[in-house]
Scaffold this motif. Structure first.
Motif, mmCIF file in Angstrom:
data_model
loop_
_atom_site.group_PDB
_atom_site.id
_atom_site.type_symbol
_atom_site.label_atom_id
_atom_site.label_comp_id
_atom_site.label_asym_id
_atom_site.label_seq_id
_atom_site.Cartn_x
_atom_site.Cartn_y
_atom_site.Cartn_z
ATOM 1 N N SER A 12 0.827 -1.209 0.000
ATOM 2 C CA SER A 12 0.000 0.000 0.000
ATOM 3 C C SER A 12 0.862 1.260 0.000
ATOM 4 O O SER A 12 0.576 2.231 -0.705
ATOM 5 N N LEU A 13 1.921 1.240 0.806
ATOM 6 C CA LEU A 13 2.831 2.390 0.840
ATOM 7 C C LEU A 13 3.478 2.618 -0.524
ATOM 8 O O LEU A 13 3.565 3.757 -1.002
ATOM 9 N N ASN A 14 3.914 1.538 -1.131
ATOM 10 C CA ASN A 14 4.597 1.651 -2.424
ATOM 11 C C ASN A 14 3.639 2.158 -3.508
ATOM 12 O O ASN A 14 3.997 3.002 -4.333
ATOM 13 N N ASN A 15 2.407 1.645 -3.508
ATOM 14 C CA ASN A 15 1.425 2.088 -4.500
ATOM 15 C C ASN A 15 1.066 3.563 -4.311
ATOM 16 O O ASN A 15 0.933 4.312 -5.287
ATOM 17 N N LEU A 16 0.893 3.976 -3.058
ATOM 18 C CA LEU A 16 0.603 5.387 -2.787
ATOM 19 C C LEU A 16 1.767 6.261 -3.246
ATOM 20 O O LEU A 16 1.559 7.340 -3.828
ATOM 21 N N ALA A 17 2.981 5.800 -3.010
ATOM 22 C CA ALA A 17 4.160 6.554 -3.458
ATOM 23 C C ALA A 17 4.140 6.737 -4.973
ATOM 24 O O ALA A 17 4.410 7.838 -5.482
ATOM 25 N N ASN A 18 3.823 5.690 -5.710
ATOM 26 C CA ASN A 18 3.784 5.783 -7.174
ATOM 27 C C ASN A 18 2.745 6.791 -7.642
ATOM 28 O O ASN A 18 2.988 7.561 -8.578
ATOM 29 N N ALA A 19 1.578 6.779 -7.007
ATOM 30 C CA ALA A 19 0.514 7.704 -7.406
ATOM 31 C C ALA A 19 0.881 9.149 -7.072
ATOM 32 O O ALA A 19 0.639 10.069 -7.865
ATOM 33 N N LEU A 20 1.472 9.361 -5.899
ATOM 34 C CA LEU A 20 1.886 10.720 -5.518
ATOM 35 C C LEU A 20 2.984 11.227 -6.444
ATOM 36 O O LEU A 20 3.019 12.417 -6.799
ATOM 37 N N GLN A 21 3.884 10.333 -6.816
ATOM 38 C CA GLN A 21 4.951 10.710 -7.749
ATOM 39 C C GLN A 21 4.366 11.164 -9.085
ATOM 40 O O GLN A 21 4.802 12.161 -9.673
ATOM 41 N N THR A 22 3.359 10.434 -9.549
ATOM 42 C CA THR A 22 2.711 10.799 -10.815
ATOM 43 C C THR A 22 2.053 12.166 -10.708
ATOM 44 O O THR A 22 2.130 12.982 -11.640
ATOM 45 N N ARG A 23 1.410 12.444 -9.545
ATOM 46 C CA ARG A 23 0.769 13.765 -9.386
ATOM 47 C C ARG A 23 1.823 14.868 -9.323
ATOM 48 O O ARG A 23 1.603 15.970 -9.840
ATOM 49 N N TYR A 24 2.973 14.561 -8.719
ATOM 50 C CA TYR A 24 4.042 15.561 -8.711
ATOM 51 C C TYR A 24 4.476 15.892 -10.141
ATOM 52 O O TYR A 24 4.673 17.070 -10.483
ATOM 53 N N GLU A 25 4.645 14.855 -10.942
ATOM 54 C CA GLU A 25 5.085 15.068 -12.323
ATOM 55 C C GLU A 25 4.063 15.868 -13.114
ATOM 56 O O GLU A 25 4.421 16.586 -14.054
ATOM 57 N N GLN A 26 2.784 15.773 -12.735
ATOM 58 C CA GLN A 26 1.744 16.514 -13.429
ATOM 59 C C GLN A 26 1.621 17.947 -12.919
ATOM 60 O O GLN A 26 1.546 18.898 -13.690
ATOM 61 N N LEU A 27 1.621 18.120 -11.577
ATOM 62 C CA LEU A 27 1.317 19.425 -10.995
ATOM 63 C C LEU A 27 2.535 20.129 -10.391
ATOM 64 O O LEU A 27 2.473 21.327 -10.123
ATOM 65 N N GLY A 28 3.622 19.389 -10.159
ATOM 66 C CA GLY A 28 4.835 20.013 -9.659
ATOM 67 C C GLY A 28 4.811 20.415 -8.210
ATOM 68 O O GLY A 28 5.614 21.251 -7.782
ATOM 69 N N ARG A 29 3.928 19.832 -7.394
ATOM 70 C CA ARG A 29 3.869 20.178 -5.983
ATOM 71 C C ARG A 29 4.998 19.472 -5.228
ATOM 72 O O ARG A 29 5.074 18.258 -5.201
ATOM 73 N N MET A 30 5.847 20.249 -4.553
ATOM 74 C CA MET A 30 6.947 19.654 -3.791
ATOM 75 C C MET A 30 6.424 18.798 -2.652
ATOM 76 O O MET A 30 7.068 17.825 -2.244
ATOM 77 N N GLU A 31 5.239 19.132 -2.143
ATOM 78 C CA GLU A 31 4.649 18.336 -1.064
ATOM 79 C C GLU A 31 4.451 16.884 -1.509
ATOM 80 O O GLU A 31 4.711 15.946 -0.746
ATOM 81 N N ASP A 32 4.002 16.706 -2.751
ATOM 82 C CA ASP A 32 3.822 15.345 -3.273
ATOM 83 C C ASP A 32 5.148 14.615 -3.385
ATOM 84 O O ASP A 32 5.254 13.420 -3.087
ATOM 85 N N LEU A 33 6.186 15.330 -3.807
ATOM 86 C CA LEU A 33 7.506 14.719 -3.949
ATOM 87 C C LEU A 33 8.038 14.288 -2.586
ATOM 88 O O LEU A 33 8.573 13.177 -2.436
ATOM 89 N N GLU A 34 7.874 15.140 -1.585
ATOM 90 C CA GLU A 34 8.350 14.811 -0.235
ATOM 91 C C GLU A 34 7.562 13.642 0.343
ATOM 92 O O GLU A 34 8.140 12.741 0.982
ATOM 93 N N ASN A 35 6.236 13.622 0.142
ATOM 94 C CA ASN A 35 5.420 12.522 0.659
ATOM 95 C C ASN A 35 5.743 11.202 -0.051
ATOM 96 O O ASN A 35 5.688 10.130 0.559
ATOM 97 N N THR A 36 6.078 11.304 -1.330
ATOM 98 C CA THR A 36 6.517 10.109 -2.062
ATOM 99 C C THR A 36 7.758 9.525 -1.412
ATOM 100 O O THR A 36 7.860 8.306 -1.195
ATOM 101 N N LEU A 37 8.697 10.402 -1.087
ATOM 102 C CA LEU A 37 9.950 9.964 -0.472
ATOM 103 C C LEU A 37 9.687 9.317 0.890
ATOM 104 O O LEU A 37 10.255 8.265 1.216
ATOM 105 N N ILE A 38 8.791 9.916 1.678
ATOM 106 C CA ILE A 38 8.458 9.367 3.002
ATOM 107 C C ILE A 38 7.856 7.971 2.871
ATOM 108 O O ILE A 38 8.230 7.035 3.593
ATOM 109 N N CYS A 39 6.911 7.824 1.927
ATOM 110 C CA CYS A 39 6.271 6.516 1.722
ATOM 111 C C CYS A 39 7.290 5.457 1.311
ATOM 112 O O CYS A 39 7.256 4.315 1.796
ATOM 113 N N LEU A 40 8.197 5.823 0.424
ATOM 114 C CA LEU A 40 9.191 4.866 -0.050
ATOM 115 C C LEU A 40 10.171 4.488 1.062
ATOM 116 O O LEU A 40 10.573 3.318 1.177
#
Length: 894
Positions: free
Chosen positions: A311-339
């Motif tokens: 679940s953590l890994n899947n959430l990380a992948n989805a947040l990473q995709t949203r970062y690539e779309q919208l550029g929110r650093m919050e998503d990038l940081e949360n991706t890193l935390i999940c991973l």
């Protein structure tokens, strides 16, 4: 018994409480060692375990395990009733493992399941298929935790046995089908064999058809089918698969009401499918819904839950995709935390740890590109490096090595020189595990620029000799793998005869498996493991430490014995020609204006040319571009090397150049000479294939020429072509009409060194399925020819459409075409066509070609075949045929 039946019919939990009370009362009346005591203990355990399944109270599960253990203690070894408490205890321990993740529980469960299976007499016991299924499920869980391929192979074997022993009408058959389908999906994720995925989908469709519409267990086949369809969508890109996957996931989720123990799994599956849909269509709502599904799934997977890391890994992948779309650093940081949290739950040895390492590397490299902090760059490389050396999941190890090499190369870091060779070795290790040439070809396609980038890196470092070795290691990998299985073992036999014999036997079985139409994945894995072990033993023998290792440059240079060899390396980093001339070090000619994109444009123009149309303007444009960008700088250097005009030269092209007519390049201006006027050009798929073609070269001799012809109304000039060949000053054996079956042709090839095909050739999207058309429409495919052992083969002329046509996209470097198959099967010299040929051209080309080959006598010298083709195409030029027709013919080999 009455209370049990009432519960099963009405589902009222009060009946379970009454069952517990009745068995407890009976237990109190029973002596400590009294008859029937084990029955009451087991009955209480069953009721408590069922109540746990319904309500999820951990205390019920713990009490059930205690009662099962007490019941088991009352059974002596070999007692016929021992299998029941053993099985119940194993299932309960397995359930507790699913909740708490304690490997000791799973280990005990597997031991007890194995004991139950031993108590079920082979084949005859009515519960044997249930025991097989239980053991297989437990082994699958251990595989998911530890990643041992042996566990997965056993799981598949046990589930297959269970399915065979149960009847289609058995109520558990849908479950057996789902279990086996899930195993095959797991193996597909490990090895990437599409045949496993195909079988998995088939079994799941059968399971759905056998389930009543109101069956609550429909969740299992629906969820598994959804996952399989998503996998197939990722491979083939069929949008219908993705839409159906989402529908199945939603149906499965509807069956998993709040509190259902599989709800988190269903949410994860739906989230992944919605993310894939977003990546296909770009609707941000799909991505937001995907993230919501993964967040809900994670909420249901408390710390300690076996599915939490997924679940953590899947959430990380989805947040990473949203970062690539919208550029929110919050998503990038949360991706890193999940991973990072996922990493803690996947210790070294875990089968999916390497994928998390690679994801962390990707995220940190993204962060480096965003913020420019070199520390993130170094951390990204370190994570990919860890993945490459993880020794737990070879496909992800390959991803790690490739990413490490690419990033280090791009930033001119020295570690790229370590990463590239490692990546090429891992690619070879991946190929060994895949059961068919088709599945191996798909893997090679995903790494098509690996050796080209590696060579570019070596050239940039001033080591062209290493570049040549890396290019050789990464070209025509699939054919080279077969050649490795056919390697002579005479020298090994002298030192270790038993080792040599077993190695040859295993090699023969491996070749037979990968070239069959129904390759066996389990057999491939078993044989590959043994083959690798035997290879290690061979390399320990004196004088064999380099056996089947990368060929060193000094040995490869033997390819220049009869003329220069020009390797043209096309990479996204840089493009160069490497000229190899005997007695000289390799000379690098930078091709600054050449890139894959430039050549792709030329290929696009070439693909619009047809054999029947006069597309001379487009063709001349392509030939002039090839001359200006590549051939002219090479010719200039050959002149400096004092290579005489009309000498024989060999080209080793890469990338898109493999499908372009490099041999016919020229300025095509009045008063200027073109490449065909200056030199005799041939192609060499690899340096090793050229060396092999020349080894023990037979002296010019007379031999019957085998003519395989299959004329019809669409190619009437084959009659004339056959007449020309039959009038040669040489014995001609004809294989035509009803004699030209696949079996007949393959048998004739065994005894004829020289062969001429005059028939239809067809190009297929799957290159191993390209074919010659024989009698009654029968196909002789590339795969059929790959299986052929032709020790007497010398020369083949393929007067057929597309006989040397490589794949425009995917794996052009692999030479997967009819001419390539014959060359690697033993024919030293082959003439073929790059695209569809005009039937009218067959007779004049054959006439001029053989007129030169038999100019002096009935004997034929293979080394004249390149010159003979050059002369034959000149005859077409004299007849003023369109340029795209005469440049169609190419020569491969010695």
């Amino acid at each position: 018994m009455v209370l049990q039946l009432k519960y099963e019919r009405h589902g009222n939990l009060d009946y379970l409480e009454e069952i517990v009370n009745c068995h407890t009362l009976a237990l109190e009346l029973c002596l400590p060692d009294g008859l029937g005591r084990h029955i009451y203990l087991n009955g209480i355990g069953i009721a408590l375990w069922e109540r746990y399944r319904q309500l999820g109270e951990k205390e019920d599960l713990e009490r059930a395990i205690t009662y099962y253990e007490q019941a088991l203690d009352l059974h002596t070894p070999g007692h016929p009733g021992k299998s029941i408490p053993l099985s119940n205890l194993a299932n309960a321990l397995q359930t507790r493992y699913e909740q708490l993740g304690q490997m000791d529980d799973l280990g005990r469960a597997i031991i007890y399941h194995e004991q139950v299976l031993d108590l079920c007499s082979f084949g005859g016991h009515s519960d044997r298929f249930v025991s097989l299924t239980n053991l297989a499920n437990a082994l699958h869980m251990r595989y998911e935790q530890l990643g041992q391929m042996e566990d997965l192979q056993k799981t598949i074997s046990f589930h297959e046995q269970a399915l065979k022993q149960g009847s289609p009408a058995h109520p558990n058959t849908p479950g057996f089908l789902v279990n086996l389908a899930n195993d095959l999906q797991s193996r597909y994720e490990q090895l990437g064999d599409m045949e496993d995925l195909k079988k998995s989908i088939s079994y799941l469709e059968q399971a759905l058809n056998l389930c009543p519409p109101d069956n609550p267990d429909m969740f299992f086949p629906l969820g598994s089918l959804a996952n399989a369809l998503k996998f197939r969508y990722e491979q083939l890109g069929e949008r219908g698969d993705l839409e159906r996957a989402i529908t199945c996931h939603k149906q499965a989720l509807d069956l998993c009401v709040s509190g259902h123990h599989c709800r988190s799994m269903s949410l994860n599956g739906l989230g992944n499918a919605l993310q894939a849909k977003y990546e296909q269509l770009g609707d941000i709502e799909d991505l937001e819904n995907s993230i919501a599904c993964h967040e809900q799934a994670l909420h249901l997977c408390a710390p300690g839950h076996p599915q939490r890391s997924m679940s953590l890994n899947n959430l990380a992948n989805a947040l990473q995709t949203r970062y690539e779309q919208l550029g929110r650093m919050e998503d990038l940081e949360n991706t890193l935390i999940c991973l990072e949290q996922t990493m803690l739950l996947r210790p070294p040895g875990h089968p999916f740890r390497t994928s998390v390492l690679n994801n962390l590397g990707y995220i940190l490299y993204t962060k480096y590109n965003k913020l420019g902090d070199v520390e993130y760059l170094q951390s990204a490389i370190n994570y990919h490096k860890q993945a490459a050396y993880a020794d737990s999941h070879i496909p992800q190890q390959l991803v790690g090595a490739k990413q490490w090499a690419r990033i280090a190369h791009q930033h001119q870091l020295g570690s790229s020189t370590l990463a590239y060779p490692l990546a090429l070795d891992l690619l070879q290790q991946n190929l060994v595990l895949l059961p068919s040439l088709t599945s191996q070809q798909i893997l090679v396609e995903k790494s098509s620029y690996l050796s080209l980038d590696a060579a570019a890196c070596a050239i940039g470092n001033g080591t062209p000799e290493i570049a040549v070795q890396l290019l050789e290691q990464g070209r025509s990998i699939l054919w080279s793998k077969i050649q490795g299985y056919r390697q002579p073992i005479n020298d090994i036999s002298e030192k270790a005869p038993h080792l040599a014999k077993e190695f040859q036997d295993i090699s023969n079985q491996l070749e037979s498996n990968i070239t069959s139409y129904g390759a066996d994945t389990t057999l491939q894995h078993t044989l590959s493991k043994r083959w690798t072990a035997l290879l290690g033993e061979i390399r320990e023998l004196d004088g064999f430490s380099d056996y089947l290792k990368t060929t060193p440059f000094e040995a490869l240079k033997e390819a220049t014995a009869e003329g220069p060899v020009i390797m043209v390396n096309i990479s996204y980093f840089r493009s160069d020609a490497i000229i190899l001339v005997s007695q000289n070090p390799p000379k690098v000619i930078p091709l600054d204006n050449v890139s894959p994109k430039v050549l792709e444009e030329l290929v696009g123009q070439l693909s619009k040319i047809t054999a029947t149309s006069d597309s001379s303007d487009t063709t001349y444009h392509i030939l002039r571009q090839l001359w200006k960008l590549i051939v002219k700088p090479v010719i200039t250097q050959l002149e400096k090397f004092s290579v005489p005009e009309r000498s024989h030269i060999w080209w080793c092209p890469t990338s898109y150049l493999c499908v372009l007519p490099l041999h016919a390049a020229g300025p095509y201006e009045k008063g200027s000479m073109n490449l065909p006027d200056l030199y005799i050009s041939s192609y060499a798929p690899t340096l090793a294939s050229l060396i092999r073609a020349r080894s023990s070269m037979p002296k010019p001799h007379a031999s019957p020429l085998l003519l395989i012809s299959q004329p019809d109304d669409t190619i009437p000039h084959v009659y004339e072509e056959a007449k020309i060949i039959n009038n040669l000053q040489v014995q001609v054996d004809t294989c035509s009409d009803h004699a030209a079956t696949k079996q007949g042709v393959l048998a004739s090839l065994q005894s004829h060194p020289w062969v001429h095909f005059a028939c239809h050739g067809h190009l297929e999207a799957q290159p191993f399925h390209s074919w010659f058309q024989l009698f009654n429409g029968e196909h002789l495919t590339v795969l059929d020819l790959a299986k052929a052992h032709l020790p007497n083969a010398e020369f083949a002329f393929l007067s057929a459409c597309h006989s040397a046509a490589g794949s425009i996209y995917g794996t052009p470097d692999e030479s997967i075409h009819l001419a390539g198959a014959l060359h690697f099967s033993g024919f030293r010299s082959v003439v073929g066509t790059l695209w569809a040929m005009v039937d009218d051209d067959g007779p004049p080309v054959a006439n001029a070609f053989y007129k030169h080959m038999f100019l002096k006598s009935e004997t034929m010298d293979l080394r004249d075949s390149g010159t003979a083709l050059n002369i034959a195409t000149r005859e077409l030029r004299k007849q003023k045929v369109p340029v795209n027709r005469w440049i169609n013919f190419i020569h491969i080999g010695a």
